[in-house]
Write an enzyme that holds these catalytic residues in place. Structure first.
Site, PDB file in Angstrom:
ATOM      1  N   ASP A  50     -36.577  -8.888 -39.509  1.00 37.33           N
ATOM      2  CA  ASP A  50     -36.053  -9.947 -38.626  1.00 37.33           C
ATOM      3  C   ASP A  50     -34.528  -9.780 -38.679  1.00 37.33           C
ATOM      4  O   ASP A  50     -34.044  -8.685 -39.032  1.00 37.33           O
ATOM      5  CB  ASP A  50     -36.509 -11.338 -39.107  1.00 37.33           C
ATOM      6  CG  ASP A  50     -36.209 -12.452 -38.098  1.00 37.33           C
ATOM      7  OD1 ASP A  50     -36.951 -12.583 -37.113  1.00 37.33           O
ATOM      8  OD2 ASP A  50     -35.215 -13.196 -38.273  1.00 37.33           O
ATOM      9  N   LYS A  63     -43.419 -16.372 -42.872  1.00 38.24           N
ATOM     10  CA  LYS A  63     -42.036 -15.903 -42.673  1.00 38.24           C
ATOM     11  C   LYS A  63     -41.321 -15.975 -44.010  1.00 38.24           C
ATOM     12  O   LYS A  63     -41.702 -16.759 -44.885  1.00 38.24           O
ATOM     13  CB  LYS A  63     -41.330 -16.807 -41.661  1.00 38.24           C
ATOM     14  CG  LYS A  63     -40.110 -16.186 -41.027  1.00 38.24           C
ATOM     15  CD  LYS A  63     -40.456 -15.263 -39.863  1.00 38.24           C
ATOM     16  CE  LYS A  63     -39.243 -14.529 -39.356  1.00 38.24           C
ATOM     17  NZ  LYS A  63     -39.494 -13.802 -38.122  1.00 38.24           N
ATOM     18  N   GLN A 122     -44.495 -18.723 -35.778  1.00 34.01           N
ATOM     19  CA  GLN A 122     -45.235 -17.463 -35.928  1.00 34.01           C
ATOM     20  C   GLN A 122     -46.754 -17.685 -35.837  1.00 34.01           C
ATOM     21  O   GLN A 122     -47.476 -16.819 -35.349  1.00 34.01           O
ATOM     22  CB  GLN A 122     -44.865 -16.857 -37.288  1.00 34.01           C
ATOM     23  CG  GLN A 122     -45.159 -15.385 -37.427  1.00 34.01           C
ATOM     24  CD  GLN A 122     -44.086 -14.499 -36.796  1.00 34.01           C
ATOM     25  OE1 GLN A 122     -42.914 -14.707 -36.999  1.00 34.01           O
ATOM     26  NE2 GLN A 122     -44.515 -13.520 -36.025  1.00 34.01           N
TER      27      GLN A 122
HETATM   28  P1  NDP Z   1     -30.620  -8.277 -35.704  1.00 32.07           P
HETATM   29  O1  NDP Z   1     -30.091  -8.628 -37.028  1.00 32.07           O
HETATM   30  O2  NDP Z   1     -30.982  -6.874 -35.411  1.00 32.07           O
HETATM   31  O3  NDP Z   1     -29.608  -8.728 -34.557  1.00 32.07           O
HETATM   32  C1  NDP Z   1     -29.194 -10.046 -34.427  1.00 32.07           C
HETATM   33  C2  NDP Z   1     -28.127 -10.087 -33.357  1.00 32.07           C
HETATM   34  O4  NDP Z   1     -27.798 -11.446 -33.079  1.00 32.07           O
HETATM   35  C3  NDP Z   1     -26.833  -9.410 -33.775  1.00 32.07           C
HETATM   36  O5  NDP Z   1     -26.210  -8.887 -32.633  1.00 32.07           O
HETATM   37  C4  NDP Z   1     -26.028 -10.576 -34.335  1.00 32.07           C
HETATM   38  O6  NDP Z   1     -24.613 -10.377 -34.315  1.00 32.07           O
HETATM   39  C5  NDP Z   1     -26.404 -11.664 -33.382  1.00 32.07           C
HETATM   40  N1  NDP Z   1     -26.249 -12.978 -33.997  1.00 32.07           N
HETATM   41  C6  NDP Z   1     -26.764 -13.418 -35.169  1.00 32.07           C
HETATM   42  N2  NDP Z   1     -26.386 -14.672 -35.416  1.00 32.07           N
HETATM   43  C7  NDP Z   1     -25.595 -15.009 -34.371  1.00 32.07           C
HETATM   44  C8  NDP Z   1     -24.887 -16.187 -34.047  1.00 32.07           C
HETATM   45  N3  NDP Z   1     -24.901 -17.249 -34.855  1.00 32.07           N
HETATM   46  N4  NDP Z   1     -24.198 -16.194 -32.875  1.00 32.07           N
HETATM   47  C9  NDP Z   1     -24.187 -15.108 -32.055  1.00 32.07           C
HETATM   48  N5  NDP Z   1     -24.844 -13.972 -32.333  1.00 32.07           N
HETATM   49  C10 NDP Z   1     -25.532 -13.935 -33.464  1.00 32.07           C
HETATM   50  O7  NDP Z   1     -31.881  -9.245 -35.460  1.00 32.07           O
HETATM   51  P2  NDP Z   1     -33.069  -9.096 -34.436  1.00 32.07           P
HETATM   52  O8  NDP Z   1     -32.587  -8.475 -33.172  1.00 32.07           O
HETATM   53  O9  NDP Z   1     -34.225  -8.504 -35.149  1.00 32.07           O
HETATM   54  O10 NDP Z   1     -33.450 -10.626 -34.165  1.00 32.07           O
HETATM   55  C11 NDP Z   1     -32.848 -11.396 -33.127  1.00 32.07           C
HETATM   56  C12 NDP Z   1     -33.720 -12.592 -32.821  1.00 32.07           C
HETATM   57  O11 NDP Z   1     -35.027 -12.140 -32.394  1.00 32.07           O
HETATM   58  C13 NDP Z   1     -33.975 -13.547 -33.986  1.00 32.07           C
HETATM   59  O12 NDP Z   1     -34.117 -14.859 -33.481  1.00 32.07           O
HETATM   60  C14 NDP Z   1     -35.332 -13.071 -34.500  1.00 32.07           C
HETATM   61  O13 NDP Z   1     -36.015 -14.103 -35.208  1.00 32.07           O
HETATM   62  C15 NDP Z   1     -36.032 -12.751 -33.199  1.00 32.07           C
HETATM   63  N6  NDP Z   1     -37.175 -11.872 -33.303  1.00 32.07           N
HETATM   64  C16 NDP Z   1     -37.056 -10.622 -33.876  1.00 32.07           C
HETATM   65  C17 NDP Z   1     -38.149  -9.790 -33.938  1.00 32.07           C
HETATM   66  C18 NDP Z   1     -38.048  -8.387 -34.435  1.00 32.07           C
HETATM   67  O14 NDP Z   1     -39.022  -7.660 -34.301  1.00 32.07           O
HETATM   68  N7  NDP Z   1     -36.917  -7.953 -34.968  1.00 32.07           N
HETATM   69  C19 NDP Z   1     -39.480 -10.257 -33.498  1.00 32.07           C
HETATM   70  C20 NDP Z   1     -39.468 -11.525 -32.822  1.00 32.07           C
HETATM   71  C21 NDP Z   1     -38.363 -12.289 -32.777  1.00 32.07           C
HETATM   72  P3  NDP Z   1     -23.878  -9.726 -35.587  1.00 32.07           P
HETATM   73  O15 NDP Z   1     -24.073  -8.263 -35.450  1.00 32.07           O
HETATM   74  O16 NDP Z   1     -22.465 -10.181 -35.410  1.00 32.07           O
HETATM   75  O17 NDP Z   1     -24.521 -10.311 -36.799  1.00 32.07           O
END
Ligand code: NDP
Length: 449
Positions: A169, A129, A114
């Site tokens: 996140d 974080k 970050q």
């Molecule tokens: P969410 O919780 O909204 O979504 C996460 C998604 O990833 C879900 O579909 C989840 O599936 C899936 N997932 C989680 N763990 C696994 C795994 N082990 N294997 C396969 N799929 C998995 O999170 P975000 O979309 O906010 O975040 C996603 C990524 O983006 C993270 O790395 C986060 O750090 C990064 N990020 C997010 C930001 C934000 O603004 N939100 C900013 C910058 C980066 P399920 O529904 O089954 O849990």
């Protein structure tokens, strides 16, 4: 460790020794140090003044107990974290993750990344974080609220508009930010909007914050395509995940003329060659909080679900890993390269293993690291802070235009910096060096603190 300059090698050894067992943090540090060889060669004062060593040690690490009662009245205990990593450029800024895999090493890897990401945005925000090993899956709304209230009952004393500004996140979206902000407001008796970002637009949030990370990742890849004289038109895209980042990445790809043919969640992936029906995915994941497997029955036709194998076996031109860390390994990278994929951009944080990244670079695949490609989320959080500070709220169009401009700026900065330090076209070098120099210079200016 091969590839590291001698001084950087010693720093990395010290990181390994002082942070035993925190493998994700080691990986994130190594990835940055690997890019800094040409920087310390050109500017030895960064190594001499121990700037890099200081950068690898968080300014403050907070770990706390989160006791709460579930719907049956049983006491549950979780662990809460906030790592305030670096405040040379501004208040600590970075999200909160609620997921059972969360431990100090995950929070430190995310906090470390970050710092550079926030620096690249050009906005005045430091790096931090936090999160908890709380698993929101299967919990009722009331349980999630009680957990968030318990979490904030400790966290509130450490955060503030000028100190540390958390956001969402994995596992922390608009609902959780609402409960967290409500508890902060109740405890402090202050409507201090700027203390959290990702708020609802009717109570201090910014337009486009929800969409920003996914949209920003696609804007970044659009710039990569333009630099190659191409566009999204007719491109086949695979996006992993179906959470906040994935959903809005899919939306923007479709708006720009590409077709997303696959997405996933932690139970498997769906393929729909006709193009993912995003309204259906949104309904399943955002409203019903269900599994992507439900898509196939509702959609019918040619869509299929696979609970085994890898989403990266689906052929595509562009791959956007938007789920979680280390979700795309060397085998996946080989499959993508073999299927003709030419661009990979990390919507998630560190989703590609070092092995996968090496293979992409060797094969000439355009590779954008998360700290550049997914910076649109935190950048829009900083825009939310600006609006809160001026008690203003901007239109969707204005905010999205600012986001697009910021992503263009990061893209240009990556390419210019990579050129300057002898790695033309290398977005990894450009992002790491570009992010580092601005923070390092600020740290030097502020003295030994
Ligand atoms: P969410 O919780 O909204 O979504 C996460 C998604 O990833 C879900 O579909 C989840 O599936 C899936 N997932 C989680 N763990 C696994 C795994 N082990 N294997 C396969 N799929 C998995 O999170 P975000 O979309 O906010 O975040 C996603 C990524 O983006 C993270 O790395 C986060 O750090 C990064 N990020 C997010 C930001 C934000 O603004 N939100 C900013 C910058 C980066 P399920 O529904 O089954 O849990």
């Amino acid at each position: 460790m091969p590839g590291l300059d001698e001084k950087l090698h010693d720093i990395y050894d010290e990181v390994l020794r002082r942070n035993a067992g925190e493998t994700e943090f080691h990986q994130a540090v190594h990835e940055v140090l690997d890019s800094l060889g040409p920087v310390v060669a050109k500017h030895p004062h960064y190594a001499d003044a121990a700037v890099i060593r200081r950068l690898c040690e968080p300014e403050r690490q907070i770990i706390f107990r989160v006791p709460w009662a579930d719907d049956q009245g049983n006491v549950q205990i979780n662990r809460g974290f906030r790592v305030e990593f670096n405040s040379a450029l501004g208040p600590y800024k970075g999200g909160l993750r609620f997921h059972p895999s969360v431990y100090l090493g995950i929070v430190k890897f995310l906090g470390f990344e970050q710092i550079f990401k926030n620096s690249l945005t050009g906005l005045p925000i430091g790096g931090g974080k936090g999160g908890s090993d709380f698993d929101p899956k299967g919990r009722s709304d009331a349980e999630v609220m009680r957990f968030c209230q318990a979490f904030m009952t400790e966290l509130y004393r450490h955060i503030g508009e000028y100190t540390d500004v958390p956001a969402g996140d994995i596992g922390v979206g608009g609902r959780e930010v609402g409960y967290l902000f409500g508890q902060y407001k109740r405890i402090t008796n202050r409507y201090e909007s700027g203390v959290l970002t990702g708020k609802g637009v009717t109570w201090g949030g910014s337009q486009v914050r929800t969409e920003a990370t996914g949209y920003g990742t696609v804007y970044f890849t659009h710039e990569m395509l333009k630099a190659r004289g191409e566009s999204y038109d007719g491109k086949k895209v695979v996006v992993s995940g179906s959470g906040n980042v994935a959903i809005y990445a899919i939306e923007k790809v479709h708006q720009l003329g590409g077709t997303v043919v696959a997405c996933s969640d932690s139970s498997g992936y769906i393929v729909d060659e006709a193009g993912i029906d995003l309204d259906l995915v949104k309904d399943i994941k955002e409203n019903r909080r269900g599994r992507v497997a439900e898509y196939v029955e509702a959609r019918g036709g040619g869509a299929r679900f696979s609970a085994s194998g890898s989403i990266w076996e689906v052929p595509c031109d562009i791959a956007l890993p938007c789920a979680t860390q280390n979700e795309l390994n060397g085998t996946d990278a080989k499959a993508l390269i073999a299927s003709g994929c030419t661009i990979v951009a990390e919507g998630a944080n560190m989703p590609c293993t070092p092995d996968a990244v090496r293979l992409f670079v060797e094969a000439g695949v355009g590779f954008a690291p998360g700290k550049a490609a997914n910076a649109g989320g935190v950048a829009t959080s900083a825009l939310e802070m600006q609006q809160n500070a001026s008690r203003d709220s901007w239109s969707f169009e204005h905010t999205e235009a600012r986001l697009a401009e910021i992503m263009r700026g990061i893209h240009t900065r990556c390419l210019e910096t990579a050129d300057e330090y002898g790695s033309p076209g290398n977005y990894i070098a450009g992002a790491n060096i570009g992010g580092f120099i601005q923070v390092a210079d600020a740290m030097l200016a502020l003295g030994l603190i």
